[in-house]
Structures are given as C-alpha cells and as structure tokens.
Design a protein around this motif. Structure first.
Motif, PDB file in Angstrom:
ATOM      1  N   PHE A  83       0.837  -1.205   0.000  1.00 19.87           N
ATOM      2  CA  PHE A  83       0.000   0.000   0.000  1.00 19.87           C
ATOM      3  C   PHE A  83       0.870   1.254   0.000  1.00 19.87           C
ATOM      4  N   LYS A  84       0.390   2.271  -0.674  1.00 22.14           N
ATOM      5  CA  LYS A  84       1.076   3.566  -0.668  1.00 22.14           C
ATOM      6  C   LYS A  84       0.298   4.525   0.227  1.00 22.14           C
ATOM      7  N   ILE A  85       0.985   5.060   1.234  1.00 16.47           N
ATOM      8  CA  ILE A  85       0.381   6.024   2.153  1.00 16.47           C
ATOM      9  C   ILE A  85       1.113   7.350   1.987  1.00 16.47           C
ATOM     10  N   PHE A  86       0.364   8.417   1.703  1.00 23.58           N
ATOM     11  CA  PHE A  86       0.989   9.706   1.421  1.00 23.58           C
ATOM     12  C   PHE A  86       0.001  10.835   1.694  1.00 23.58           C
ATOM     13  N   LYS A  87       0.497  12.059   1.518  1.00 24.77           N
ATOM     14  CA  LYS A  87      -0.379  13.234   1.626  1.00 24.77           C
ATOM     15  C   LYS A  87      -0.467  13.897   0.265  1.00 24.77           C
ATOM     16  N   ASP A  88      -1.671  14.279  -0.120  1.00 27.31           N
ATOM     17  CA  ASP A  88      -1.836  14.918  -1.423  1.00 27.31           C
ATOM     18  C   ASP A  88      -1.376  16.372  -1.348  1.00 27.31           C
ATOM     19  N   ARG A  89      -1.531  17.100  -2.441  1.00 28.22           N
ATOM     20  CA  ARG A  89      -1.017  18.474  -2.500  1.00 28.22           C
ATOM     21  C   ARG A  89      -1.733  19.417  -1.542  1.00 28.22           C
ATOM     22  N   HIS A  90      -2.863  18.968  -1.026  1.00 27.04           N
ATOM     23  CA  HIS A  90      -3.586  19.784  -0.046  1.00 27.04           C
ATOM     24  C   HIS A  90      -3.256  19.374   1.382  1.00 27.04           C
TER      25      HIS A  90
END
Length: 370
Positions: A9-16
């Motif tokens: 799984f990829k866990i990240f924060k979007d541009r917001h």
C-alpha cells in the motif's frame, strides 16, 4: 510521530496535505475518513483488499495453459471485431472449459481436444459442442503466430452431426403462418416481421438497420456476422409495410411502441410472448423462429429456381471461392433487384394458392398485449 507502513500500500499526503492510501497493485483506495490510518478498521480494510487481490490473481489464467491461450485470444482484434452474439457464445464456451483451464500447453493434442469435444456433446449438446470446437480452433490459430502453441489441434476434430430425430432448426414459415403473424401483430412488431420476411435480413441486422442505410429504393448495409456488404432492393410489399409504420424519432428504421430503437433482447422477449400466444390459440405450429424468416427467403428463392450464388448475394453470405469487394455492392444492387422481383412474384403466387380464413387474421383489439 510514528509513520505507518503497510506492505503493498502507498500512504501519502496529497497536495492539499490530506492523507491518502491505495493498494499499489490494484489501485483500490481506502476511505481514511471511515478507516483512519493506524486504526483496527484501517488494517482490516488493508487485509480485505489484499485477500481480494490475491484471489483474483489466483483466478486469472496462467501463461502456458489452455486458459492463458483463451485469454490471449479474447484480447485479439479478431475477437473484438466479431458480432456481439458470437463473442457472447464464445465466452459461454470458455465458461464450459473453465474446469480444465489449467491444462499445460505441452499436453494439448488432437486426441485430448477430441475427448473434450465428446464430453461437451454429452453435457451441453452437439451444437454447443461444435461451438466449443470452433472456439478452440480459433484460439489455437491465433496463438500459433505468437509462438504460444505449435499447431491447431482442433482442426482435425470431426464436428458432431445433427441427430436425425431432431426437428429442422429455424424451419421456413408457411404462407399461412406469415399471414397470421402479420395479421395478429401490433404495428411495431408487424413492420419488423415484414422487414425480415421481405429482405432475408438476420434479426439482429434488421433491428440495427438505420434510416440512412435506405437510399434510392435500396437497403445498403453490412451483415454483422460475416462483414459482407448487402444491397437489397425495397420491394413494393416491404415499401407498403414501411409506409404504414408509426412515426418515430429513432435513428433506426424500426422502433418499439415508445418510439425508441429496439434492443435485441427487447424484441426477442416481445416476439416470444407473441409467438407463444399464437401457439396456445392453435394458429401456428411450434418451431417458428425469427431466424427462420431468413431461411424462408432462401428456400422460396431456391424452389423458384434461382441458383445458390444469387441467393447468397442477396443474403450477404460468404463463400471460399468468391471474395467480393466493397465496391461491388453497387453491382449487386441491380442483380439483387431481379432476385427480389422473383421473391415478390413467388410469394404472390403462393398466397393465391393458400389463403387463410378471415377469422384467423383479425388484428387484436388490445394495445397492451402482443
């Protein structure tokens, strides 16, 4: 702050700056509002997605197997360009072969395919068994150039013959049956039957026929099953039937009672209900099919003395000995005009010999029932 990591799984924060998470292999997203990262719900959702992905992967056909060959064929342009009904039938055949999809390619040979063919005949009947054979023949044929199999092991398997006690499939309609059906049918069904009766068009082609394909007193089209061009003159009988058709805004020549283009399933349902009602009244014999109208045209013309080549030209049938080009449709139109004139005269002659009683062709009064 502890950073959560979950394999696959990829866990990240979007541009917001909003946290996101998705499964890398399938792209399936996790709703972090309902299952926050690190919560029991989050890990349960990850495990569910992973299990589904593994199950789908296990179910997928493996390379080097019969299932892999079938999957490869279904991805070809040839398969995608087949008629919708043919693609549907081939997929049903693939479903029948599902239990042996894991068969390794190196053990596939003609005796094995012959055995599959025999078993299919016992389980799903001779006709479907022959379709399974045809599918396998196409699968092998299109995978040979890819180097995935060495030969077409279905080619030498002998097709099953129709049992002698089986009734004539798609038998021709009698004059009485045609008159009764036209007399009893509702307007939108009547004109569809008339179109098939007076052209020999396959039911699916007739229902798809667009208004812009009728030009200069001729129907210009392509037969869906074979891709052969057809140029069918509109006979006086058919013209009269089309003129009586209720107005509609569909782009097709035919429409249902709502003024919309017929779907094949929609017309088949209406036809089956209508035919069953006529059978229950004892007005027609069992065994009538829409495809039988195509056989009726061919039989009528053959009995009138026309040769098979002319009949094939009218019906858009392909033969190994004669490949026809698109530009030849214009030439076919004039020849088919003579063919259609023969059909018209023969139908008139037969109608004079056998005329149904007036009681048997009275139109129904109800507009809500077929």
């Amino acid at each position: 702050m502890t950073q959560i990591r979950v394999k696959g799984f990829k866990i990240f924060k979007d541009r917001h700056g909003k946290p996101r998470c998705y499964h890398r292999e399938t792209g399936h997203k996790i709703d972090l509002a309902q299952s926050p990262i690190g919560s029991a719900e989050f890990f349960a959702e990850c495990e569910t997605i992973r299990s589904i992905a593994e199950a789908q992967k296990a179910k997928a056909p493996k390379a080097g197997t019969l299932g892999g060959l079938i999957h490869s064929y279904f991805a070809t342009e040839h398969f995608q360009n087949l008629a919708e009904a043919t693609r549907r039938d081939y997929r049903k055949c693939a479903d029948f072969l599902e239990p042996i999809k894991g068969t390794p390619i190196h053990v596939i040979d003609t005796p094995l395919i012959a055995g599959v063919h025999d078993k299919a005949a016992k389980k799903i009947g001779w006709r479907r068994a022959n379709m399974v054979r045809t599918l396998l023949s196409e699968v092998f044929r299109y995978n040979i150039p890819k180097g995935l199999i060495s030969a077409n092991f279905a080619k030498d398997v002998i097709p099953k013959r129709r049992p002698r006690d089986r009734a004539y499939a798609n038998r021709p309609w009698t004059i009485e049956e045609r008159d009764i059906a036209l007399g009893k049918a509702k307007p939108h069904v009547r004109v569809a039957l008339a179109l098939m009766m007076n052209t020999g068009l396959d039911p699916s082609d007739a229902l798809r026929l667009r208004k812009d394909q009728v030009d200069g007193g001729t129907i210009w089209g392509v037969r869906g099953k074979t891709g052969e061009e057809v140029a069918i003159p509109v006979s006086p009988t058919l013209l009269a039937a089309l003129d009586r058709m209720p107005d509609h805004n569909a782009e097709t020549v035919l429409s249902n009672s709502r003024g919309e283009a017929w779907t094949y399933n929609g017309f088949s349902t209406v036809w089956h209900r209508f035919k069953s009602a006529l059978e229950n009244e004892g007005l027609i014999e069992k065994g009538l099919t829409l495809k039988g109208l195509r056989h009726t045209v061919a039989t009528t013309l053959r009995e009138a003395g026309l040769d098979e080549r002319r009949i094939a030209d009218l019906l858009g049938q392909k033969t190994p000995s004669m490949a026809r080009h698109y530009s030849r449709s214009a030439n076919l139109a004039e020849k088919n005009r003579e063919t259609m004139a023969t059909l018209e005269k023969e139908n008139e002659r037969r109608a004079k010999i056998v005329k149904p009683s007036p009681e048997s062709v009275k139109p129904d009064q109800s507009e809500d029932e077929i």
